[in-house]
Design an enzyme around this catalytic site. Sequence first.
Site, PDB file in Angstrom:
ATOM      1  N   SER A 325      16.799 -31.929  13.793  1.00  0.00           N
ATOM      2  CA  SER A 325      16.292 -31.180  12.222  1.00  0.00           C
ATOM      3  C   SER A 325      16.250 -29.742  12.378  1.00  0.00           C
ATOM      4  O   SER A 325      16.316 -29.434  11.642  1.00  0.00           O
ATOM      5  CB  SER A 325      15.606 -32.130  11.292  1.00  0.00           C
ATOM      6  N   ASP A 347      24.896 -34.309  -3.166  1.00  0.00           N
ATOM      7  CA  ASP A 347      25.456 -35.228  -2.215  1.00  0.00           C
ATOM      8  C   ASP A 347      24.649 -36.336  -1.987  1.00  0.00           C
ATOM      9  O   ASP A 347      23.861 -36.602  -3.113  1.00  0.00           O
ATOM     10  CB  ASP A 347      25.397 -35.524  -1.048  1.00  0.00           C
ATOM     11  N   HIS A 368      18.204 -40.727  -0.030  1.00  0.00           N
ATOM     12  CA  HIS A 368      17.929 -39.487  -0.546  1.00  0.00           C
ATOM     13  C   HIS A 368      17.658 -39.618  -2.164  1.00  0.00           C
ATOM     14  O   HIS A 368      17.511 -38.723  -3.167  1.00  0.00           O
ATOM     15  CB  HIS A 368      17.366 -38.481   0.072  1.00  0.00           C
ATOM     16  N   CYS A 381      17.179 -34.439   5.363  1.00  0.00           N
ATOM     17  CA  CYS A 381      17.899 -35.535   4.765  1.00  0.00           C
ATOM     18  C   CYS A 381      19.010 -35.600   5.451  1.00  0.00           C
ATOM     19  O   CYS A 381      20.163 -35.016   5.991  1.00  0.00           O
ATOM     20  CB  CYS A 381      18.864 -35.691   3.690  1.00  0.00           C
TER      21      CYS A 381
END
Length: 608
Positions: A325, A347, A368, A381
């Site tokens: 990440s 989103d 999320h 996320c």
Amino acid sequence: MPFHHPMKPPQEQRRLRKGFILRLWVAAGAMALLLLLLCGRLLYLQWMQHAGLLLESDRNRMDILPELPVRGRILDRNGVVLADNRPGYRLELIPERVERLDATLNYLAGALHWSERRLKRIRRRIARSRPDRPVLLQDKLSWPEAAPIASRQHHWPGIQVTASSLRVYPLGPLTAHAVGYLAVASAEDLRRGYHSGEYVGRSGVERTMEQRLRGKPGYRIEEVDAHGRRLRTLLRTPPQDGRDLRLSIDLRLQQTAAHALGGRTGAVVVLEVESGRLLVLLSKPGFDPNAFITGMTPTAWRRLRDDPRNPLLDRAIQAAYPPASTMKLITAISGLEHHIPLARATDQCSGHIELADRTLRCWKKSGHGTINLTRAIAESCDIYFYHLGEALGISRMRQTAQEWGLGAPTGVELPAEARGYFPGATPRMARRRWYQGETMITAIGQGRVTATPIQIARLAAAIANGGKLLRPTLLADSAPQIVRRIAIDPRHLRYVRRAMHRVVSAPHGTAHTAFLGARIVVAGKTGTAQVVHTRRDARGKPRRGTVRFAERDHAWFMGFAPFDAPRIAFAIFIEHGGHGGSAAAPVARAIVDRYFRDHPGLPGRKAR
């Protein structure tokens, strides 16, 4: 009655007289010819071969011996010695001076307790060496070992005991990869001008800074007798000792990083945001570089070489891993710079998305919910970045990654630095089909993309200093070297930096727990690199009890501190460490706390 010789006829007497005279002339001619040849040879030796014979005579009368310089020390930024020299003695042999080689070697083998195998190796070394040059038989001798041999040198022509310096590494494995180690000069080194028995840098700055540390050898011309015994010194050119080398490494910070990392396998890189000077360059497990100096048995070498944890590998610069990440920062910057609408919108994350016959999941299986870029970075996320990567495409992500230094060596002064890898529109990839799913997993730092810890630390520094991509350096006196100034909208950079701050400060930030109660304001990004595809049951839940240690995720944490006035940037990588927030972030916390405890006057502390 007297004996009378019968008289020969006059003709016979004349013939005998002529034969005698002829033989006399032949003998005289032969003598004249021999005398002429002798005179010619003398003239040839005196006139034609005078210089060569004089040199050969001098070689028999004089001995030219190299004098090796004392190698320069290696220090940390505060003057703590990382590589030093201590007195020792060397035992050498000049083959052409030895009268009885077998007897001499047997005497030395008995005095120094050589094994039969070592004696064979020494014989092979002598056979490969020049007869007029000293051959190193053994070094690192103590005075009690060397004294009995030195006192009997006159009984064994051709051997000599000389004082030397022995390289020592006081901190052993703690700085082994950065400092490196030495080894005896090989045949290739001898062809390059090194002397037999001289030590040469083989790794770390011992290798890359070899000329500065080595110095310049001198020599000594001594007059010797027919038995090789020294009579007097005719000429001496002293060696020029090597120069000390001061590194930018802060030993106290390096020790803090090693203690925080504990017995785990991984790497820690810390550098100054504005100069690129490295404060910590740690790879674990390490190795003891003193073993290469004091002598390593073949068994010990095989044990070190075949260790499954690979202690000889410098994981900070030589090993490339999926960045996980931490790559989301590159994807975010690319999305903002290319004005992708999703980068300014929200989103929906339900915990998974369906892609053809595959299911791509978020680390948070419940999802999320509605999420924007700031929260997507803070809470890491995956679904958001799958969609952002899909909108960007692999070519634009690759372009941004290259601008920020991924996929290329950083240029640090160490050998064998890895490049890392970023996939995309390359000739190699053009030969096969590129799938949409590969773009999406690349956006979250999985798949084929790899990076080294030093590349990730430099990325953190570039985000902190406004887009200056620096060349990291280990030299304390090195001026900042800017590889490039990245053209980026300052608003976009501030956006990403605030999101990195939320990783630590927001209640749902992935590193929030690690920095609870911290007095220094930090910005960072966690990463959890999947090593193997997670085994799941029919309901899509990870199966328990099926993950071996070698299949556990790698843990990352990168960032900078303080948030408002960055001074240091860092990257922590723990091999099979698990989650970045729980495994790697506490290591960063310990480093930041120690750095600002040692520099109490710097800004960036929270108010009491």
